[in-house]
Motif scaffolding. Structure first.
Motif, PDB file in Angstrom:
ATOM      1  N   LEU A   1      -0.347   8.643  13.507  1.00 24.12           N
ATOM      2  CA  LEU A   1       0.969   8.408  12.918  1.00 24.12           C
ATOM      3  C   LEU A   1       2.052   9.237  13.600  1.00 24.12           C
ATOM      4  N   ALA A   2       1.632  10.171  14.438  1.00 28.48           N
ATOM      5  CA  ALA A   2       2.570  11.172  14.973  1.00 28.48           C
ATOM      6  C   ALA A   2       3.704  10.590  15.813  1.00 28.48           C
ATOM      7  N   ASP A   3       3.459   9.514  16.567  1.00 30.99           N
ATOM      8  CA  ASP A   3       4.512   9.026  17.482  1.00 30.99           C
ATOM      9  C   ASP A   3       5.505   8.058  16.828  1.00 30.99           C
ATOM     10  N   GLY A   4       5.340   7.788  15.535  1.00 36.28           N
ATOM     11  CA  GLY A   4       6.338   6.997  14.821  1.00 36.28           C
ATOM     12  C   GLY A   4       6.219   5.487  14.966  1.00 36.28           C
ATOM     13  N   THR A   5       5.219   4.999  15.706  1.00 36.90           N
ATOM     14  CA  THR A   5       5.034   3.547  15.856  1.00 36.90           C
ATOM     15  C   THR A   5       4.680   2.906  14.518  1.00 36.90           C
ATOM     16  N   VAL A   6       3.815   3.582  13.770  1.00 38.70           N
ATOM     17  CA  VAL A   6       3.360   3.039  12.484  1.00 38.70           C
ATOM     18  C   VAL A   6       4.411   3.317  11.419  1.00 38.70           C
ATOM     19  N   THR A   7       4.787   2.247  10.695  1.00 35.57           N
ATOM     20  CA  THR A   7       5.796   2.419   9.643  1.00 35.57           C
ATOM     21  C   THR A   7       5.226   2.131   8.256  1.00 35.57           C
ATOM     22  N   GLU A   8       4.074   1.434   8.206  1.00 38.83           N
ATOM     23  CA  GLU A   8       3.488   1.125   6.906  1.00 38.83           C
ATOM     24  C   GLU A   8       1.999   1.451   6.904  1.00 38.83           C
ATOM     25  N   VAL A   9       1.563   2.094   5.815  1.00 42.38           N
ATOM     26  CA  VAL A   9       0.141   2.387   5.638  1.00 42.38           C
ATOM     27  C   VAL A   9      -0.319   1.771   4.323  1.00 42.38           C
ATOM     28  N   ILE A  10      -1.364   0.954   4.404  1.00 46.99           N
ATOM     29  CA  ILE A  10      -1.931   0.336   3.207  1.00 46.99           C
ATOM     30  C   ILE A  10      -3.215   1.083   2.862  1.00 46.99           C
TER      31      ILE A  10
ATOM     32  N   PHE B   1      -4.383  -9.904   6.758  1.00 46.14           N
ATOM     33  CA  PHE B   1      -3.881  -8.699   7.399  1.00 46.14           C
ATOM     34  C   PHE B   1      -3.856  -8.845   8.911  1.00 46.14           C
ATOM     35  N   ARG B   2      -2.685  -8.545   9.514  1.00 44.70           N
ATOM     36  CA  ARG B   2      -2.556  -8.685  10.975  1.00 44.70           C
ATOM     37  C   ARG B   2      -2.326  -7.350  11.674  1.00 44.70           C
ATOM     38  N   GLY B   3      -2.437  -6.259  10.914  1.00 46.73           N
ATOM     39  CA  GLY B   3      -2.233  -4.941  11.523  1.00 46.73           C
ATOM     40  C   GLY B   3      -3.533  -4.348  12.027  1.00 46.73           C
TER      41      GLY B   3
ATOM     42  N   PRO C   1       1.086  -3.243  15.710  1.00 48.11           N
ATOM     43  CA  PRO C   1       0.835  -1.806  15.830  1.00 48.11           C
ATOM     44  C   PRO C   1       1.570  -0.992  14.774  1.00 48.11           C
ATOM     45  N   THR C   2       2.381  -1.667  13.940  1.00 56.68           N
ATOM     46  CA  THR C   2       3.226  -0.933  12.997  1.00 56.68           C
ATOM     47  C   THR C   2       2.567  -0.710  11.639  1.00 56.68           C
ATOM     48  N   THR C   3       1.458  -1.403  11.380  1.00 56.62           N
ATOM     49  CA  THR C   3       0.815  -1.287  10.067  1.00 56.62           C
ATOM     50  C   THR C   3      -0.641  -0.880  10.218  1.00 56.62           C
ATOM     51  N   ILE C   4      -1.035   0.114   9.436  1.00 55.34           N
ATOM     52  CA  ILE C   4      -2.433   0.545   9.430  1.00 55.34           C
ATOM     53  C   ILE C   4      -2.991   0.396   8.017  1.00 55.34           C
ATOM     54  N   CYS C   5      -4.145  -0.212   7.932  1.00 55.15           N
ATOM     55  CA  CYS C   5      -4.841  -0.339   6.660  1.00 55.15           C
ATOM     56  C   CYS C   5      -5.985   0.679   6.664  1.00 55.15           C
ATOM     57  N   VAL C   6      -5.957   1.587   5.693  1.00 51.84           N
ATOM     58  CA  VAL C   6      -6.957   2.654   5.638  1.00 51.84           C
ATOM     59  C   VAL C   6      -8.098   2.238   4.713  1.00 51.84           C
ATOM     60  N   VAL C   7      -9.308   2.261   5.243  1.00 53.27           N
ATOM     61  CA  VAL C   7     -10.493   1.897   4.448  1.00 53.27           C
ATOM     62  C   VAL C   7     -11.534   3.006   4.527  1.00 53.27           C
TER      63      VAL C   7
END
Ligand code: ZN
Length: 199
Positions: A130-139, A99-101, A78-84
């Motif tokens: 992204l507001a609650d701080g769970t995500v720390t990395e965005v690809i 990718f496992r996020g 839940p910490t990484t989001i890949c934006v497509v």
């Protein structure tokens, strides 16, 4: 020009992306001579996809329920989001198994000429995630073309001040190309070698 139903079919097929008039005619005549059961299955698939498939409330990927398979999967980080840009890019990246996020589908890219601005994309939904701080990395895995780069630059400007790790897929992808057409090896390498952006 053909009579009635045949011409209607050719016209409808010709409106599909990547199908020119000649292909439309070829497909129409193929269907005319095909087994009625095969044509029925195609017709059913077309009807079903509009009835049952929707977009994931969270990430915008195609889904059969409120949330897509990936968002519901507890094994995905839940910490990484890949934006497509598009849901079909999710499929392309999934094939690399790098990718496992989780994902976020924008629904396109910034394109001033076509009248597509940031407000037309699912950027507000991304910011909410992204507001609650769970995500720390965005690809940022937008396409390696002018619109994709513009979109990545725009997003990096929004995300970097939030203290997130932001990265962009490494080069090696054909410039001017479309993510979905990149082969698995190239896309996998681009993923591994993604470079971190800084403010
Ligand atoms: Zn989803």
């Amino acid at each position: 020009m053909y009579e009635g139903a045949v011409q209607d079919l050719i016209d409808e097929l010709g409106r599909l992306p990547g199908v020119g008039p000649k292909s439309a005619q070829r497909i129409a005549f193929h269907l005319l001579s095909a087994d009625p059961a095969d044509v029925r299955r195609l017709a059913d698939a077309l009807t079903e996809v509009k009835l049952r498939v929707r977009f994931c409330d969270t990430c915008g990927n195609v889904a059969q329920e409120e949330e897509c398979r990936i968002c519901r999967d507890p094994r995905r980080l839940p910490t990484t989001i890949c934006v497509v840009e598009e849901a079909k890019d999710v499929v392309a990246i999934e094939r690399t198994r790098e990718f496992r996020g989780k994902y976020h589908v924008l629904g396109g890219a910034i394109n001033p000429i076509a009248g597509v601005g940031p407000d037309d994309l699912r950027i507000a939904q991304l910011m909410r995630r992204l507001a609650d701080g769970t995500v720390t990395e965005v690809i940022l895995a937008t396409d390696p073309n002018v619109e994709g780069e513009a979109t990545a630059t725009y997003l990096a400007r929004l995300l970097l001040p939030m203290g997130l790790t932001v990265s962009r897929l490494a080069s090696g992808l054909p410039v001017g190309g479309d993510l979905e057409y990149a082969d698995e090896v190239t896309l996998g390498r681009a993923f591994e070698g993604r470079r971190r952006l800084s403010a």
